[in-house]
Design an enzyme around this catalytic site. Structure first.
Site, PDB file in Angstrom:
ATOM      1  CG  HIS A 118      43.472  44.878  33.777  1.00 18.53           C
ATOM      2  ND1 HIS A 118      44.325  44.825  32.697  1.00 18.53           N
ATOM      3  CD2 HIS A 118      42.316  45.410  33.307  1.00 18.53           C
ATOM      4  CE1 HIS A 118      43.694  45.297  31.622  1.00 18.53           C
ATOM      5  NE2 HIS A 118      42.480  45.653  31.973  1.00 18.53           N
ATOM      6  CG  PHE A 119      41.007  48.581  37.639  1.00 21.32           C
ATOM      7  CD1 PHE A 119      40.045  47.599  37.723  1.00 21.32           C
ATOM      8  CD2 PHE A 119      41.378  49.268  38.782  1.00 21.32           C
ATOM      9  CE1 PHE A 119      39.466  47.296  38.944  1.00 21.32           C
ATOM     10  CE2 PHE A 119      40.801  48.963  39.982  1.00 21.32           C
ATOM     11  CZ  PHE A 119      39.849  47.973  40.062  1.00 21.32           C
ATOM     12  CG  HIS A 120      45.476  50.150  40.672  1.00 17.83           C
ATOM     13  ND1 HIS A 120      44.514  49.297  41.163  1.00 17.83           N
ATOM     14  CD2 HIS A 120      45.321  51.306  41.362  1.00 17.83           C
ATOM     15  CE1 HIS A 120      43.822  49.902  42.104  1.00 17.83           C
ATOM     16  NE2 HIS A 120      44.279  51.126  42.252  1.00 17.83           N
ATOM     17  CG  HIS A 132      34.917  47.594  27.639  1.00 18.31           C
ATOM     18  ND1 HIS A 132      35.820  47.111  28.557  1.00 18.31           N
ATOM     19  CD2 HIS A 132      35.629  47.814  26.521  1.00 18.31           C
ATOM     20  CE1 HIS A 132      37.016  47.024  27.994  1.00 18.31           C
ATOM     21  NE2 HIS A 132      36.928  47.437  26.763  1.00 18.31           N
ATOM     22  CE1 TYR A 190      39.908  50.955  24.175  1.00 16.20           C
ATOM     23  CE2 TYR A 190      38.052  49.789  25.127  1.00 16.20           C
ATOM     24  CZ  TYR A 190      39.306  49.772  24.562  1.00 16.20           C
ATOM     25  OH  TYR A 190      39.964  48.593  24.390  1.00 16.20           O
ATOM     26  NE  ARG A 245      37.219  43.900  41.496  1.00 16.04           N
ATOM     27  CZ  ARG A 245      36.678  44.489  40.399  1.00 16.04           C
ATOM     28  NH1 ARG A 245      36.229  43.762  39.413  1.00 16.04           N
ATOM     29  NH2 ARG A 245      36.604  45.795  40.302  1.00 16.04           N
ATOM     30  NE  ARG A 246      34.384  45.961  43.143  1.00 10.89           N
ATOM     31  CZ  ARG A 246      33.405  46.154  42.286  1.00 10.89           C
ATOM     32  NH1 ARG A 246      32.455  45.270  42.159  1.00 10.89           N
ATOM     33  NH2 ARG A 246      33.351  47.244  41.559  1.00 10.89           N
TER      34      ARG A 246
END
Lengths: 550, 155, 40
Positions: free
Chosen positions: A368-370, A217, A221, A433-434
């Site tokens: 989300h992470f894109h 996590h 950041y 996913r994946r």
């Protein structure tokens, strides 16, 4: 312009970053077509190899090398040229990180490490893949310590003074990165490497997962904070303004040191081995780390409004039209910020304890992470690339490059909007996913997922193709400004590093007392992790042998 | 350190929203038992097939209103004979793995469980509607990951 | 101008409205997914 040797260091880092970017985005393009069943891979290459390469090269390699290039350039600019020792260790760090990168890439390409960038045990890759990961982290630590050394030299020369905002934020990010890395280095050195090389037979799976997410996590950041640095320090300069509030900017950064680490369990909410009490405690701590982002949102709009009003913007939103929209350095970062609004909101949902069951490991997470690292972070880096390479090479950032820059960021935004919207909806419908192409034997539920206007295979493929086109334009811009664009001769042709002034006179000194923040960070880490991790060790089930299922 | 009046309003509003979110999920989780999948029970991953309840995988009726479903996940499938459970009754799913990490995810339900070798994951769920539900693995487990699925029939 | 003066005098009405729009997006998205969770 900063010292020639510092420029060289930064340029080499950018160079590796964009080689990784080129290969990584190509892998992304292949993925969307394989998922559509539009592309058949040769037998020596499989989907999960490409997926591993895509994740590692973009999320770990592109980001880290670009971040260090930005730090090196900005530290040299804000607190002066590097001394010989700082320079030497920066090069050593660069070399070690690059060695790790090359070794990891070889392992992935040769099919020895199709374990994705999360490398969850007991999938067992070649031991050299874990060695490569350790080299990568340790390499970044060496560069980090070099930058810390540079900062300490400045501090000794400027006793009792607050450091410039850029340097402060660099050191914050590095502190976070080093503390976070302890988790992944511990699991790789003491669990994975002995196990993968056969020195021990089994691995404690739940412990390895928890140590990974202790790192995983704050890793996000580590990507986000350099983007925030650009938002806080570069953007006001582009608007002709000062930093909105030096003290609040620093406060939000120290809050990230405190709350971005003791929160890894929110990635493990649906798994056994962690009791609900500890999961929920870390959910609450995760919500604390939202606060500095709320502060950042306010600071950004305030900077825009103050600058826009100064330029004559009237009424409630008149200032908005007065922003420098024709400046690609600004527009790119503005789009990046806009993407972070749904990105951040989605993150709050993911961390909301049982709500995670709706989205966990679905395509929602990919979406989300894109729209977090893939656009807010990556497009901020693109916006920095436009001027940073010419700044470092002493070349012009020509009109045609500026135009191409616009095309590049706009295509990226469109491609990402299509692809990530589609992924978010598909995830809510339940698509995992994946996965390579699969219709689950034409199960009606699976067929239903891909039936919508936004969720059909074509939308994702169009999105992915536009993104790849955008990536290639960026590579062209990078190559041009590295090697080909005309050298700046006249004063006005030289590109500057836009670094806004920041008034420090009202900033309390305790904000730069690192021992306080690092101390509290460790107290929080101990509170959040000591008991559940020791439980995993003392009440461990028989360990797992390795499996190679690819 | 000075906060603009509007920033104080914004941060108060923002933090209040966060407290609201946490209260909703917290109360729902701990007072109504809507906690995510989990469990603290361990198992020897090499002796799964001899350990209850996985020695007899499948559906077992515990009492009038409760059923237990024990399933072993392994690359790339689930060892479960015909899965048939009634709607409107509490179904307790118990999962473990004999090899790598998998998931056991029932489409369109709250059942989305990570399956970790050495651990037993538990999740209780009550189906409202009869029908055939797709079950799939959503944690990468190897070359056949996308072929790992099965079905459960709710009657 | 000292920072203190500047930030109390400055007009940030547009900022306040903008951040509240973000807040509303966050709340709307959260309750939408919460609704889906409850419905499942």
């Amino acid at each position: 312009m900063i010292a020639a040797q510092d420029r060289k260091l930064a340029l080499w880092n950018i160079g590796v970053a964009y080689i990784a970017f080129l290969i990584g985005t190509l892998c992304g393009l292949l993925q969307v077509f394989i998922r559509n069943d539009a592309l058949q891979l040769p037998s020596w290459l499989d989907y999960y190899q490409i997926l591993t390469a895509h994740g590692v090269l973009l999320a770990l390699i592109y980001t880290a090398f670009f971040i260090f290039a930005f730090f090196i350039t900005g530290m040299s600019k804000s607190i002066g040229s590097f001394g010989p020792k700082v320079r030497l260790f920066s090069w050593i760090g660069f070399a070690v990180t690059t060695a790790g990168t090359v070794l990891a890439t070889i392992m992935i390409v040769s099919g020895e490490a199709s374990v994705l960038y999360t490398f969850y045990a007991p999938l067992k890759a070649s031991g050299w893949y874990y060695v490569a990961l350790a080299l990568y982290v340790v390499g970044t630590w060496i560069t980090s310590f070099a930058l810390v050394g540079h900062y300490i030299v400045w501090k000794k020369k400027n006793k009792g003074q607050l450091s410039p905002l850029f340097a402060f934020m660099t050191i914050t990010t590095i502190a976070l990165w080093i503390i976070a890395g302890l988790g992944v280095v511990a699991t790789v050195l003491f669990q994975y490497i002995p196990w993968a090389f056969g020195m021990v037979d089994t691995i404690n799976v739940e412990l390895s997962r928890s140590l990974f997410w202790y790192f995983g996590h704050p890793l996000v950041y580590f990507w986000l904070l350099p983007a925030y640095m650009a938002w806080y320090v570069v953007v006001p300069k582009l608007l002709g303004a000062k930093v909105f509030s030096d003290s609040l900017a620093r406060l939000s950064f120290v809050l990230f040191i405190l709350f971005s680490i003791p929160v890894g369990f929110h990635h493990q909410l649906t798994e056994p081995g962690i009791s609900n009490f500890w999961k929920f405690l870390q959910v609450c701590l995760t919500f604390m780390v939202i606060i500095p982002s709320l502060m950042t949102a306010f600071s950004m709009f305030a900077t825009f409004e103050i600058a826009g009003r100064k330029k004559g913007g009237k009424g409630l939103f008149g200032w908005f039209t007065k922003l420098p929209w024709k400046d690609v350095r600004f527009t790119s970062i503005f789009i990046a910020m806009a993407f972070f609004i749904p990105g951040g909101a989605g993150g709050i949902i993911n961390a909301s304890f049982q709500l995670n069951e709706v989205v966990h490991n679905t395509l929602w997470i990919v979406g989300h992470f894109h729209i977090t690292v893939g656009t807010p972070v990556a497009m901020t880096f693109m916006g920095l690339t436009f001027w940073m390479i010419p700044y470092l090479t002493g070349r012009k950032f020509t009109k045609s490059m500026q135009k191409l820059g616009f095309i590049q960021v706009i295509t990226w935004a469109i491609g990402m909007l299509l692809m990530s919207t589609s992924q978010h909806i598909l995830g809510l419908l339940g698509a995992p996913r994946r996965t390579a192409y699969s219709g689950y034997n034409n199960h009606p539920s699976a067929l239903e997922w891909f039936d919508g206007i936004l969720t059909n295979h074509v939308t994702m493929a169009i999105g992915g193709s536009i993104l790849f086109l955008s990536a290639m334009i960026l590579i062209y811009i990078v190559v041009m400004s590295m090697f080909i664009s005309p050298k700046a001769v006249r004063e006005e042709d030289f590109v500057e590093f836009p670094m806004a002034e920041s008034d420090k006179e009202n900033t309390p000194k305790w904000l730069e007392n690192w021992w306080i923040w690092i101390g509290i960070a460790f107290v929080l880490i101990i509170i959040a992790y000591a008991i559940p991790l020791s439980g995993m060790i003392h009440h461990a089930p028989p360990g797992s042998e390795g499996f190679r299922t690819w | 350190m000075h906060f603009h009046k509007y920033e104080k309003i914004w941060l108060t509003f923002g933090m209040a929203s966060l407290v609201l979110f946490l209260s909703i999920v917290g109360v729902s989780a701990f007072s109504q038992d809507h906690t995510p999948a989990g469990g603290m029970t361990t198992i020897d991953p090499k002796k799964v097939n001899e350990t209850a309840p996985f020695d007899k995988p499948g559906v077992t009726q515990l009492d009038d209103d409760t059923y237990q479903v024990a399933i072993v996940a392994l690359a790339f499938g689930y060892t479960a004979p015909e899965l048939k459970v009634p709607a409107g009754k509490e179904i307790i799913f118990k999962l473990t793995s004999t090899d790598v990490v998998h998931s056991f995810t029932i489409d369109n339900t709250k059942v989305n469980m990570m399956v970790v070798p050495g651990r037993i994951t538990t999740k209780s769920y009550t189906f409202d509607k009869p029908g055939k539900y797709l079950i799939l693995c959503n944690e990468y487990c190897g070359a056949g990951h996308h072929m790992m699925f099965t079905e459960i029939e709710v009657y | 101008m000292s920072q203190k003066k500047q930030s109390t005098e400055v007009n940030l009405k547009g900022t306040l409205v903008s951040v509240f729009i973000i807040g509303i997006i966050i709340i709307a998205m959260w309750f939408a997914v919460y609704g889906m969770y409850v419905a499942r």
